[in-house]
Write an enzyme that holds these catalytic residues in place. Structure first.
Site, PDB file in Angstrom:
ATOM      1  N   LYS A  22       8.447  -6.942  10.068  1.00  0.00           N
ATOM      2  CA  LYS A  22       8.132  -7.598   8.775  1.00  0.00           C
ATOM      3  C   LYS A  22       8.586  -7.061   7.599  1.00  0.00           C
ATOM      4  CE  LYS A  22       3.731  -7.953   7.388  1.00  0.00           C
ATOM      5  NZ  LYS A  22       3.622  -7.676   6.014  1.00  0.00           N
ATOM      6  N   ASN A  23       8.152  -5.917   7.290  1.00  0.00           N
ATOM      7  CA  ASN A  23       8.371  -5.304   5.879  1.00  0.00           C
ATOM      8  C   ASN A  23       9.626  -5.176   5.813  1.00  0.00           C
ATOM      9  OD1 ASN A  23       5.690  -5.895   5.662  1.00  0.00           O
ATOM     10  ND2 ASN A  23       4.841  -3.762   5.913  1.00  0.00           N
ATOM     11  N   ARG A  92       2.210 -11.674  -1.590  1.00  0.00           N
ATOM     12  CA  ARG A  92       2.766 -10.930  -2.484  1.00  0.00           C
ATOM     13  C   ARG A  92       4.281 -10.484  -2.598  1.00  0.00           C
ATOM     14  NH1 ARG A  92      -0.902  -7.968  -5.055  1.00  0.00           N
ATOM     15  NH2 ARG A  92       0.819  -6.428  -5.468  1.00  0.00           N
ATOM     16  N   CYS A 116      -5.756  -8.187  -3.864  1.00  0.00           N
ATOM     17  CA  CYS A 116      -5.970  -8.885  -2.551  1.00  0.00           C
ATOM     18  C   CYS A 116      -7.056  -8.015  -1.547  1.00  0.00           C
ATOM     19  CB  CYS A 116      -4.543  -8.854  -1.785  1.00  0.00           C
ATOM     20  SG  CYS A 116      -4.112  -7.273  -1.021  1.00  0.00           S
ATOM     21  N   ARG A 121      -3.744  -3.426  -6.050  1.00  0.00           N
ATOM     22  CA  ARG A 121      -2.375  -3.595  -5.684  1.00  0.00           C
ATOM     23  C   ARG A 121      -1.752  -3.886  -7.000  1.00  0.00           C
ATOM     24  NH1 ARG A 121      -0.856  -6.249  -0.121  1.00  0.00           N
ATOM     25  NH2 ARG A 121       0.757  -5.076  -0.363  1.00  0.00           N
ATOM     26  N   PRO A 122      -1.623  -2.946  -7.987  1.00  0.00           N
ATOM     27  CA  PRO A 122      -0.885  -3.266  -9.288  1.00  0.00           C
ATOM     28  C   PRO A 122       0.667  -3.388  -9.109  1.00  0.00           C
ATOM     29  CG  PRO A 122      -1.562  -0.888  -9.218  1.00  0.00           C
ATOM     30  CD  PRO A 122      -2.046  -1.704  -7.944  1.00  0.00           C
ATOM     31  N   ILE A 123       1.425  -3.656 -10.111  1.00  0.00           N
ATOM     32  CA  ILE A 123       2.954  -4.001 -10.099  1.00  0.00           C
ATOM     33  C   ILE A 123       3.538  -3.243 -11.293  1.00  0.00           C
ATOM     34  CG2 ILE A 123       2.988  -6.089  -8.600  1.00  0.00           C
ATOM     35  CD1 ILE A 123       4.151  -7.394 -11.102  1.00  0.00           C
ATOM     36  N   ASP A 124       2.977  -2.467 -11.721  1.00  0.00           N
ATOM     37  CA  ASP A 124       3.239  -1.685 -13.068  1.00  0.00           C
ATOM     38  C   ASP A 124       4.790  -1.142 -12.728  1.00  0.00           C
ATOM     39  OD1 ASP A 124       1.483  -0.256 -11.395  1.00  0.00           O
ATOM     40  OD2 ASP A 124       1.902   1.712 -12.794  1.00  0.00           O
ATOM     41  N   ASP A 307      -0.656   1.356   7.298  1.00  0.00           N
ATOM     42  CA  ASP A 307      -0.741   0.203   8.156  1.00  0.00           C
ATOM     43  C   ASP A 307      -1.227   0.407   9.451  1.00  0.00           C
ATOM     44  OD1 ASP A 307      -0.140  -1.478   5.713  1.00  0.00           O
ATOM     45  OD2 ASP A 307       2.110  -1.519   6.610  1.00  0.00           O
ATOM     46  N   ARG A 399       0.251 -13.503  10.429  1.00  0.00           N
ATOM     47  CA  ARG A 399       1.193 -13.093   9.283  1.00  0.00           C
ATOM     48  C   ARG A 399       1.977 -12.118   9.727  1.00  0.00           C
ATOM     49  NH1 ARG A 399      -1.327 -13.043   3.245  1.00  0.00           N
ATOM     50  NH2 ARG A 399       0.980 -12.409   2.879  1.00  0.00           N
TER      51      ARG A 399
HETATM   52  N1  EPU Z   1       1.233   0.897  -6.520  1.00  0.00           N
HETATM   53  C1  EPU Z   1       1.134   0.903  -8.002  1.00  0.00           C
HETATM   54  N2  EPU Z   1       1.946   0.328  -8.794  1.00  0.00           N
HETATM   55  C2  EPU Z   1       2.975  -0.546  -8.366  1.00  0.00           C
HETATM   56  C3  EPU Z   1       3.076  -0.440  -6.940  1.00  0.00           C
HETATM   57  C4  EPU Z   1       2.254   0.009  -6.066  1.00  0.00           C
HETATM   58  O1  EPU Z   1       0.102   1.960  -8.307  1.00  0.00           O
HETATM   59  O2  EPU Z   1       3.608  -1.342  -9.082  1.00  0.00           O
HETATM   60  C5  EPU Z   1       0.551   1.721  -5.626  1.00  0.00           C
HETATM   61  C6  EPU Z   1      -0.195   0.693  -4.761  1.00  0.00           C
HETATM   62  O3  EPU Z   1      -1.333   0.170  -5.275  1.00  0.00           O
HETATM   63  C7  EPU Z   1      -0.573   1.719  -3.665  1.00  0.00           C
HETATM   64  C8  EPU Z   1       0.655   2.470  -3.440  1.00  0.00           C
HETATM   65  O4  EPU Z   1       1.170   2.407  -4.774  1.00  0.00           O
HETATM   66  O5  EPU Z   1      -1.593   2.544  -3.759  1.00  0.00           O
HETATM   67  C9  EPU Z   1       1.643   1.950  -2.520  1.00  0.00           C
HETATM   68  O6  EPU Z   1       2.206   0.714  -2.816  1.00  0.00           O
HETATM   69  P1  EPU Z   1       3.422  -0.041  -2.229  1.00  0.00           P
HETATM   70  O7  EPU Z   1       3.944  -0.576  -3.463  1.00  0.00           O
HETATM   71  O8  EPU Z   1       4.337   0.926  -1.514  1.00  0.00           O
HETATM   72  O9  EPU Z   1       2.872  -1.112  -1.144  1.00  0.00           O
HETATM   73  P2  EPU Z   1       3.670  -2.582  -1.055  1.00  0.00           P
HETATM   74  O10 EPU Z   1       5.083  -2.568  -1.321  1.00  0.00           O
HETATM   75  O11 EPU Z   1       2.927  -3.595  -2.066  1.00  0.00           O
HETATM   76  C10 EPU Z   1       4.201  -2.262   1.360  1.00  0.00           C
HETATM   77  C11 EPU Z   1       4.025  -2.938   2.584  1.00  0.00           C
HETATM   78  C12 EPU Z   1       2.430  -2.775   2.837  1.00  0.00           C
HETATM   79  C13 EPU Z   1       2.172  -1.449   2.939  1.00  0.00           C
HETATM   80  C14 EPU Z   1       2.541  -0.927   1.898  1.00  0.00           C
HETATM   81  C15 EPU Z   1       2.254   0.777   2.002  1.00  0.00           C
HETATM   82  C16 EPU Z   1       5.434  -4.953   2.277  1.00  0.00           C
HETATM   83  C17 EPU Z   1       5.711  -6.219   2.509  1.00  0.00           C
HETATM   84  N3  EPU Z   1       4.252  -4.451   2.410  1.00  0.00           N
HETATM   85  O12 EPU Z   1       3.497  -2.825   0.326  1.00  0.00           O
HETATM   86  O13 EPU Z   1       2.228  -3.641   4.166  1.00  0.00           O
HETATM   87  O14 EPU Z   1       0.847  -1.196   3.309  1.00  0.00           O
HETATM   88  O15 EPU Z   1       3.690  -1.032   1.607  1.00  0.00           O
HETATM   89  O16 EPU Z   1       3.133   1.219   3.138  1.00  0.00           O
HETATM   90  O17 EPU Z   1       6.226  -4.163   2.672  1.00  0.00           O
HETATM   91  C18 EPU Z   1       1.025  -4.786   5.645  1.00  0.00           C
HETATM   92  O18 EPU Z   1       2.127  -4.977   6.293  1.00  0.00           O
HETATM   93  O19 EPU Z   1      -0.089  -4.992   6.387  1.00  0.00           O
HETATM   94  C19 EPU Z   1       1.144  -4.422   4.489  1.00  0.00           C
HETATM   95  C20 EPU Z   1      -0.091  -4.279   3.593  1.00  0.00           C
END
Ligand code: EPU
Length: 426
Positions: A22-23, A92, A116, A121-124, A307, A399
Site C-alpha cells: 500500500k505505502n 492523508r 489522525c 502528524r505534522p507536515i512541516d 506499522d 484500508r
Molecule cells: N513528521 C514531522 N513532520 C512532517 C512529516 C512527518 O515531524 O512533515 C514526523 C511524524 O509525525 C512522525 C515521523 O515524522 O513522527 C515519521 O512520519 P512520516 O512522515 O515518515 O510518516 P508518513 O509518511 O505520514 C508513512 C506511512 C505510515 C507509516 C509512517 C512511518 C504512508 C502512506 N504512510 O506515513 O503508514 O506509519 O510512514 O513509517 O506511507 C500505515 O500504513 O498504517 C501507516 C500509518
C-alpha cells in the site's frame, strides 16, 4: 458497517501470498501524474486507500482504470489544481498530489490534513521540501497554496524530531525530478517503499542517485514518460501474517515476503523463540509454544517498523514474561491497548511506552478498531483468544489489507465478515 467475527484457538497452517505494498502504491499512483503519457502499474493492492487514491486522480482530471491489481493512469487530461479538505481528510496520502500539481500545472491548493487516530502528524517537512526548491508557499484558511515561481533545485534536510519522514521524502523527490538543476535531499527516508518510488521515477526517465541511503541526489529533467511498473510486496502485511502464525502456534509459508526488508522483525521473532526461515522463495514461520518476552523500540527503516508495533504487542500479550515497547515514531500510537486490556491483557502505559506483562490466555470480546494497524492487531489477538472476538469498524482494516478474512480462512482461521445493518433512528 462490517464486523469481523473470529473464533480463536485454531492453529494456522498452509500458505498465503502477500499483496502489493500500500505505502509504495500510493506515492507511485500519484507520481503517474508527473508523466505526460500513460503508465500501467501492476501489483496494486485492491484496498480502500488505493481505490480512494484512484478517485483522487480522477478528481484531478486524469483517466484511471483499476482492475485485477492493474492500474492504468492516463495523465494527459490532468488539469485540476485543488485538493479540497474532504479529499485530504479521508486519506492523508492525498497530500502527495502537491508534487505533480506544482511541477506540472504550476500551482497547488491542497488542504492541510490535520491530526489522525495515531497522533498529531505534522507536515512541516513536506513544506520545507517545497520551499527548498524555491516554490512560493503560503498557508491560507487551512490550505497549502503553492506556486511554481521559477522553481530551482536546492538542498534540504528532511529530518524531524522523530527521524526522517517517508511522506516528505516522497513528496520532495517527486517535485525535484521535474525541477531544473540539482537537488540534494539529506536525512532522506530509506524505506523500501521510497526505493520502489525511485525505481518507478527512474523508469520514467528521472535522474536520481542514492536510493536506500540518507542522501538522495536528483538532477531535474524537463519531462517524464509513462511506463509499465510493478509494485513491491507489502512487508507489513507479510509481518502481520508472521505474527498471526506465531500467536496461534501455527506453521505457515508466506509467499512474496522479502526477508531482507524485514530484518528487524525477523530478528525480534528469533529472540521470541519463533522459527523463521527462507525456504524455496517463501518464508516459513512456525512456533510450538508461547513466545518469549522481548522488548523493542520502533524506529525509521531499517529499525523496527511502527506499522508492526500493535501486531507484535498482541503476540507479546501472551509471552512468557515482561516486554517493554517504546514507540518513537508516533508516541501516542497505543489506542489498541485499551481493547487488548478488555481481552484480558496486562499492559500499562507511560508516555511513548507500553509495559506488557504476558498472560497465559486472552479472552474473546467485542472490540473496536481505531486505525489500520490497531485493527490488524485485534485480528491477531482474536485468532488466539478463548471464544469469540467481534471486531467493529473493520473499514479501518480494509484500508490496508486485501481480502484479509479470505487469506486467513485459507490458513485455517475461523473468521468471517458480518454486515451489520445501519440502526434505524426514530
Ligand atoms: N513528521 C514531522 N513532520 C512532517 C512529516 C512527518 O515531524 O512533515 C514526523 C511524524 O509525525 C512522525 C515521523 O515524522 O513522527 C515519521 O512520519 P512520516 O512522515 O515518515 O510518516 P508518513 O509518511 O505520514 C508513512 C506511512 C505510515 C507509516 C509512517 C512511518 C504512508 C502512506 N504512510 O506515513 O503508514 O506509519 O510512514 O513509517 O506511507 C500505515 O500504513 O498504517 C501507516 C500509518
Amino acid at each position: 458497517m462490517d464486523r469481523l467475527v473470529i473464533e480463536g484457538g485454531y492453529r494456522l497452517h498452509g500458505e498465503v501470498t502477500v499483496s502489493g505494498a500500500k505505502n509504495a502504491a500510493l506515492p507511485i499512483m500519484t507520481a503517474a501524474l508527473l508523466a505526460e503519457t500513460p503508465s500501467i502499474i501492476h501489483n496494486v493492492p485492491d484496498l480502500r486507500d488505493t481505490r480512494m487514491m484512484a478517485e483522487v486522480l480522477r478528481a484531478l482530471g486524469a483517466k484511471v482504470e483499476f482492475e485485477n491489481s492493474t492500474l492504468k493512469v492516463d495523465p494527459s487530461t490532468f488539469s485540476i489544481t485543488e485538493a479540497p479538505y474532504d479529499m485530504v481528510r479521508k486519506m492523508r496520502a492525498s497530500v502527495y498530489v502537491l508534487a505533480p500539481m506544482v511541477t506540472r500545472l504550476g500551482e497547488a491548493r491542497v488542504s492541510l490534513p490535520g491530526g489522525c487516530a495515531i497522533g498529531a502528524r505534522p507536515i512541516d517537512l513536506h513544506l520545507r521540501g517545497l520551499e527548498s526548491l524555491g516554490a512560493d508557499v503560503k498557508l491560507e484558511h487551512g490550505y497549502i497554496v503553492a506556486r511554481n515561481e521559477k522553481m530551482q533545485g536546492g538542498e534540504v534536510l528532511l529530518t524531524g524530531p522523530n527521524g526522517s519522514s517517508v511522506g516528505a521524502t516522497a513528496n520532495t523527490l517527486m517535485m525535484a525530478v521535474l525541477t531544473p538543476g540539482t537537488t540534494t535531499i539529506r536525512g532522506a527516508a530509506k524505506e523500501p517503499e521510497i526505493i520502489d518510488l525511485v525505481g518507478y521515477l527512474k523508469a520514467m526517465g528521472a535522474q536520481i542517485d542514492g536510493a536506500g541511503t540518507s542522501t538522495l541526489k536528483i538532477e531535474g529533467v524537463s519531462k517524464l514518460k509513462g511506463v509499465k511498473y510493478s509494485i513491491i510486496p507489502d512487508r507489513i502485511e507479510a509481518g502481520t501474517f508472521f505474527a498471526a502464525a506465531a500467536i496461534t502456534e501455527g506453521d505457515c509459508r508466506v509467499h512474496g515476503a522479502k526477508l531482507d526488508q524485514l530484518e528487524s522483525v525477523i530478528d525480534k521473532m528469533g529472540e521470541m523463540g519463533v522459527y523463521i526461515s527462507a525456504e524455496n522463495g517463501s518464508v516459513r514461520v512456525a512456533c510450538d509454544g508461547p513466545p518469549r518476552a522481548a522488548s523493542f523500540r520502533t524506529l525509521p527503516y531499517p529499525g523496527f517498523p511502527t506499522d508492526m508495533q500493535a501486531q507484535f504487542m498482541a503476540l507479546l500479550c501472551l509471552a512468557d514474561g515482561q516486554s517493554v515497547i517504546t514507540e518513537t515514531i508516533y508516541p501516542d500510537r497505543f489506542i489498541h491497548v485499551s481493547e487488548f486490556v478488555r481481552m484480558g491483557a496486562k499492559v500499562t502505559l507511560s508516555p511513548g511506552q507500553a509495559i506488557v506483562q504476558g498472560v497465559p490466555k486472552l479472552s474473546g470480546a467485542p472490540v473496536m478498531a481505531s486505525d489500520l494497524r490497531a485493527s490488524a492487531a485485534l485480528v491477531v489477538a482474536g485468532l488466539a483468544a478463548d471464544g469469540v472476538t467481534d471486531i467493529h469498524r473493520v473499514y479501518h482494516i480494509d484500508r490496508g489489507y486485501e481480502r484479509i478474512e479470505e487469506k486467513l480462512q485459507g490458513l485455517g482461521a475461523n473468521i468471517r465478515r458480518v454486515q451489520t445493518p445501519r440502526p434505524v433512528m426514530d
